[in-house]
Write a protein that holds these residues in place. Structure first.
Motif, PDB file in Angstrom:
ATOM      1  N   PRO A   1    -114.909  37.146  12.019  1.00 11.64           N
ATOM      2  CA  PRO A   1    -115.954  37.869  11.277  1.00 11.64           C
ATOM      3  C   PRO A   1    -115.346  38.561  10.053  1.00 11.64           C
ATOM      4  O   PRO A   1    -114.225  39.078  10.111  1.00 11.64           O
ATOM      5  N   LEU A   2    -116.082  38.553   8.962  1.00 11.26           N
ATOM      6  CA  LEU A   2    -115.581  39.100   7.708  1.00 11.26           C
ATOM      7  C   LEU A   2    -115.184  40.566   7.845  1.00 11.26           C
ATOM      8  O   LEU A   2    -114.193  41.009   7.236  1.00 11.26           O
ATOM      9  N   GLU A   3    -115.929  41.323   8.645  1.00 13.83           N
ATOM     10  CA  GLU A   3    -115.642  42.755   8.776  1.00 13.83           C
ATOM     11  C   GLU A   3    -114.306  43.028   9.465  1.00 13.83           C
ATOM     12  O   GLU A   3    -113.780  44.146   9.383  1.00 13.83           O
ATOM     13  N   GLU A   4    -113.736  42.019  10.108  1.00 12.53           N
ATOM     14  CA  GLU A   4    -112.453  42.212  10.778  1.00 12.53           C
ATOM     15  C   GLU A   4    -111.267  41.960   9.852  1.00 12.53           C
ATOM     16  O   GLU A   4    -110.141  42.367  10.164  1.00 12.53           O
TER      17      GLU A   4
ATOM     18  N   GLU B   1    -124.399  45.970   6.822  1.00 14.48           N
ATOM     19  CA  GLU B   1    -123.800  47.280   7.068  1.00 14.48           C
ATOM     20  C   GLU B   1    -122.514  47.202   7.874  1.00 14.48           C
ATOM     21  O   GLU B   1    -122.057  48.213   8.403  1.00 14.48           O
ATOM     22  N   ASN B   2    -121.908  46.026   7.979  1.00 10.44           N
ATOM     23  CA  ASN B   2    -120.771  45.879   8.883  1.00 10.44           C
ATOM     24  C   ASN B   2    -119.409  45.942   8.206  1.00 10.44           C
ATOM     25  O   ASN B   2    -118.440  46.436   8.788  1.00 10.44           O
TER      26      ASN B   2
ATOM     27  N   ASN C   1    -122.625  61.349  -5.381  1.00  7.90           N
ATOM     28  CA  ASN C   1    -123.893  60.762  -4.954  1.00  7.90           C
ATOM     29  C   ASN C   1    -123.764  59.773  -3.792  1.00  7.90           C
ATOM     30  O   ASN C   1    -124.771  59.272  -3.304  1.00  7.90           O
ATOM     31  N   VAL C   2    -122.534  59.493  -3.357  1.00  7.41           N
ATOM     32  CA  VAL C   2    -122.344  58.498  -2.302  1.00  7.41           C
ATOM     33  C   VAL C   2    -122.350  59.174  -0.942  1.00  7.41           C
ATOM     34  O   VAL C   2    -121.673  60.176  -0.720  1.00  7.41           O
ATOM     35  N   LYS C   3    -123.140  58.615  -0.043  1.00  8.52           N
ATOM     36  CA  LYS C   3    -123.229  59.162   1.310  1.00  8.52           C
ATOM     37  C   LYS C   3    -122.452  58.296   2.293  1.00  8.52           C
ATOM     38  O   LYS C   3    -122.447  57.079   2.192  1.00  8.52           O
ATOM     39  N   GLU C   4    -121.824  58.958   3.241  1.00  5.47           N
ATOM     40  CA  GLU C   4    -121.081  58.221   4.262  1.00  5.47           C
ATOM     41  C   GLU C   4    -122.037  57.557   5.239  1.00  5.47           C
ATOM     42  O   GLU C   4    -123.109  58.068   5.541  1.00  5.47           O
ATOM     43  N   LYS C   5    -121.607  56.374   5.701  1.00  4.35           N
ATOM     44  CA  LYS C   5    -122.353  55.642   6.718  1.00  4.35           C
ATOM     45  C   LYS C   5    -121.364  55.179   7.782  1.00  4.35           C
ATOM     46  O   LYS C   5    -120.175  55.488   7.718  1.00  4.35           O
ATOM     47  N   SER C   6    -121.857  54.422   8.733  1.00  2.00           N
ATOM     48  CA  SER C   6    -120.984  53.958   9.808  1.00  2.00           C
ATOM     49  C   SER C   6    -119.836  53.102   9.275  1.00  2.00           C
ATOM     50  O   SER C   6    -118.739  53.100   9.829  1.00  2.00           O
ATOM     51  N   ASN C   7    -120.108  52.378   8.203  1.00  2.00           N
ATOM     52  CA  ASN C   7    -119.080  51.503   7.642  1.00  2.00           C
ATOM     53  C   ASN C   7    -118.552  51.993   6.295  1.00  2.00           C
ATOM     54  O   ASN C   7    -117.722  51.330   5.673  1.00  2.00           O
ATOM     55  N   VAL C   8    -119.022  53.141   5.818  1.00  2.00           N
ATOM     56  CA  VAL C   8    -118.649  53.655   4.496  1.00  2.00           C
ATOM     57  C   VAL C   8    -117.912  54.981   4.642  1.00  2.00           C
ATOM     58  O   VAL C   8    -118.446  55.946   5.188  1.00  2.00           O
ATOM     59  N   ARG C   9    -116.677  55.007   4.156  1.00  2.00           N
ATOM     60  CA  ARG C   9    -115.911  56.246   4.105  1.00  2.00           C
ATOM     61  C   ARG C   9    -115.839  56.704   2.648  1.00  2.00           C
ATOM     62  O   ARG C   9    -115.617  55.889   1.739  1.00  2.00           O
ATOM     63  N   VAL C  10    -115.991  57.978   2.424  1.00  2.00           N
ATOM     64  CA  VAL C  10    -116.041  58.514   1.065  1.00  2.00           C
ATOM     65  C   VAL C  10    -114.868  59.455   0.835  1.00  2.00           C
ATOM     66  O   VAL C  10    -114.582  60.334   1.656  1.00  2.00           O
TER      67      VAL C  10
END
Length: 369
Positions: A146-149, A173-174, A185-194
């Motif tokens: 999988p690409l996310e890996e 979102e993976n 303006n960027v918010k953190e998500k499960s796959n996004v670190r800021v």
């Protein structure tokens, strides 16, 4: 009388000794010239021995010679392709032709000996060519990951609208993404670190901070990308970085005015001058080989962390310096397309001053034309 007689005897003996020595030397040189099984003439006697020397009896291990010739041929091909001066091109063309003659003795042509080696991708299923109508198709396999890996996105955000979605489709979102946020303006998500950046943090320094967080095998540096969609074909970039065995592979770019650019440059660096020429000399798998790319690029994470960016440089020269230090070919696949703001290159000398001083440049050509 006795004294005179003794002197005559001594002179006679000396003359005999001299004549004997001359005869011995003559015999010695004749033996060196004729005994081919046990002697090879010394360079200082090469004018005495006029025969052709038979080297068949010399004990030399020649098992590696063919491999060494092929290796020289490969470097000749690279030099011939990338040579910019006409005299150099002519000399290398001549050398390549002579090498072709040598290789024919091994039953192989110059082009066959210097053909790029292709590898089976280890993270993606391989492609195979069908025909002109159908192009390439993906062969089924069991080892695809999988690409996310295997891929992490790196990008810098300078204040995009809060309601704008960066990823449009396909990748969802993976896939892990690490963002250097300058605008807040960027918010953190499960796959996004800021990582929040100050206005004084250089682009190179910001990217160096972000890359330390990457855990995957590959990193996609999303330089100036405005949005990401399926046109990026990231799976293909992974496949080609492994198939072509390069350290980095990029894609073509398109700006908001729908202007398309390959963004591939060849670099010549000599006599305190660096010249960038847009275009390419060699292609494979529908990808071209570049010294410098303008757009986003996928790179082996371990290589990225080794090279890093020079945090002291301004935006003008930061990526130029990075690819100089990478010092390897970068593949670019034109069917991988990214929407981005084209690099804005300043025409002011002062904006390039740090880069110029670091590289001891007197002149920077073509890049600013």
């Amino acid at each position: 009388m006795c004294l005179i007689s003794n002197m005559k005897v001594n002179v006679y003996l000396v003359m005999c000794f001299i004549l004997g020595g001359m005869l011995a030397l003559q015999l010695f040189f004749q033996m060196r010239c004729t005994d081919k099984e046990n002697f090879a003439p010394s360079p200082q006697y090469s004018d005495i021995c006029t025969e052709t020397i038979d080297i068949s009896s010399i004990k030399v291990n020649v098992s590696n010679v063919p491999r060494m010739i092929f290796d020289v041929a490969m470097h000749l091909k690279k030099a011939r392709i990338h040579a910019r001066g006409s005299k150099t091109q002519r000399a290398l063309t001549y050398a390549s032709e002579r090498m072709d003659t040598i290789l024919k003795g091994f039953g192989i042509s110059f082009e066959d000996a210097t053909k790029r080696k292709v590898y089976e991708p280890s993270s993606m299923c391989p492609e195979y060519y069908v025909d002109k109508m159908n192009g390439y198709k993906i062969r089924k396999c069991s080892h695809a990951k999988p690409l996310e890996e295997i891929v992490t996105f790196l990008r810098l955000d300078h204040g995009s609208p809060t309601d704008k979605e960066f990823i449009k489709d396909t990748y969802g979102e993976n896939i892990p993404m690490i963002v250097g946020d300058y605008g807040g303006n960027v918010k953190e998500k499960s796959n996004v670190r800021v990582k929040h950046m100050t206005s004084t943090t250089t682009e190179g320094d910001a990217l160096n901070i972000l890359m330390e967080e990457v855990k995957t095998k590959y990193t996609l540096v999303l330089r100036n990308v405005t949005e990401l969609d399926s046109n990026a074909r990231i799976e293909r970039l992974v496949r080609e970085i492994e198939s072509l065995n390069v350290n980095a592979v990029g894609g073509a770019i398109r700006n908001s005015d729908n202007v398309w650019s390959l963004g591939c440059h060849q670099r010549v660096f000599r006599n305190y001058t660096v010249v960038y020429e847009e275009g390419y000399d060699e292609s494979m798998h529908d990808c071209v080989f570049c010294d410098h790319v303008d757009g986003p690029f996928l790179i082996k994470t371990k290589i990225l962390k080794q090279i890093k960016f020079d945090s002291s440089l301004k935006p003008m020269g930061s990526y130029e310096d990075f690819f100089m230090r990478l010092n390897t070919e970068v593949a670019l696949c034109a069917d991988s397309l990214f929407d981005m703001d084209f690099p804005r290159r300043s025409e002011l000398t002062k904006d390039w001053e740090k880069f110029g001083r670091k590289r001891n440049l007197y002149k920077l050509s073509s890049l600013l034309d």
